[in-house]
Design a protein around this motif. Sequence first.
Motif, short mmCIF file in Angstrom:
data_model
loop_
_atom_site.label_atom_id
_atom_site.label_comp_id
_atom_site.label_asym_id
_atom_site.label_seq_id
_atom_site.Cartn_x
_atom_site.Cartn_y
_atom_site.Cartn_z
N CYS A 100 0.83 -1.21 0.00
CA CYS A 100 0.00 0.00 0.00
C CYS A 100 0.86 1.26 0.00
CB CYS A 100 -0.92 0.01 1.21
SG CYS A 100 -2.24 -1.24 1.13
N PHE A 101 1.98 1.22 0.71
CA PHE A 101 2.89 2.36 0.73
C PHE A 101 3.40 2.68 -0.67
CE2 PHE A 101 7.53 3.31 0.73
CZ PHE A 101 7.44 4.65 1.04
N VAL A 102 3.84 1.65 -1.37
CA VAL A 102 4.35 1.85 -2.73
C VAL A 102 3.25 2.37 -3.65
CG1 VAL A 102 5.30 0.68 -4.76
CG2 VAL A 102 6.15 0.11 -2.47
N CYS A 103 2.06 1.81 -3.51
CA CYS A 103 0.95 2.21 -4.38
C CYS A 103 0.47 3.63 -4.09
CB CYS A 103 -0.21 1.22 -4.24
SG CYS A 103 0.16 -0.43 -4.88
N PHE A 104 0.41 4.00 -2.82
CA PHE A 104 0.01 5.37 -2.49
C PHE A 104 1.05 6.38 -2.98
CE2 PHE A 104 -3.07 3.73 0.72
CZ PHE A 104 -4.15 4.49 0.33
#
Length: 351
Positions: A100-104
């Motif tokens: 989720c960190f990478v996607c956000f």
Amino acid sequence: MRGSRQQELPENFFIPIPLDTNNITALSPFLVPQDHLGNTGIFYVMAAFMFFIFVVGTIINSLTVACTIQYKKLRSHLNYILVNLAVSNLIVATVGSSTCFVCFCNRYMIVGPTGCKIEGFAATLGGMVSLWSLAVVAFERWLVVCKPLGNFAFKPHHAIACCAATWVFAIIASAPPLFGWSRYIPEGFQCSCGPDWYTSNNKYNNESYVYFLFGFCFAVPFATICFCYSQLLFMLKSAAKAQAESASTQKAEREVTRMVVVMVIGFLFCWAPYAIFALWVVNNRGQAFDLRLATIPSCMSKASTVYNPMIYILLNKQFRTCLKKMLGMNASEDDESTTSSVTEVSKVGPA
């Protein structure tokens, strides 16, 4: 209009908000930033939050597992179950929160459909293990303190069997979307993935899966928790009168009971919004709502990877003392004096 557009879209693609555009497929959450869902700042704030959950969750749960491995006195039946929680938290933190960190940061599901399935499965699996583990903790407290089976002794191999059962139940709950019963797709700001509870699709039988998930992995464990702790509270009140001379035993029982009760409340704080939101959508088809709100319960559920270990480390003096020693810190006299009392918890019983 929104339903007809969904039918025309690719199999693994869903736009949560109807947009006045003839080129809606150009907004695929697997291909382009989802800036139409919010300003860039919101995505970066969420990225920072996911990074915090990833780093802190990974560190604190890894230390919990390492501490238990290093100190034999932590290998009690109750602590086995707490370590089971730590392992499930590690899965959510290292796979779910990091993805989720990478996607956000990129403002879209850059990992693609396969990565979406992996993230959704890992987050669901870890969450279900956590919930069932809390139910097992409550069940263990009930067996040990209330003694409904008489002199039955809850031993480490029983705890290991219960831990294994939590993973079996969690796999039963999280695997179906990988094989056609519901599916894992982007949700909220399209930077995290979860079961498809917001589209009506006869092919995937989404509604029946949501009911199954709510009943099997939320209602049943929660009912178990409520029953066991209600019985435990009555027993503790009786034990306080019957064993007034054993102050250390009473104190130890109160400490562990307070710890698990706080963990349950905290878990419900993070997971109840997700369950309630999904049920509301399923039972109110056609009602207007903003699916961007789905990001809130999704992120709240991932935060449990941080507060769960913090609760049982801060409230379990035995864990805290050993952790301080492992990190080269001197344990306080209060920690040392109460460490042995925590091990007496299993000895409390009816008069």
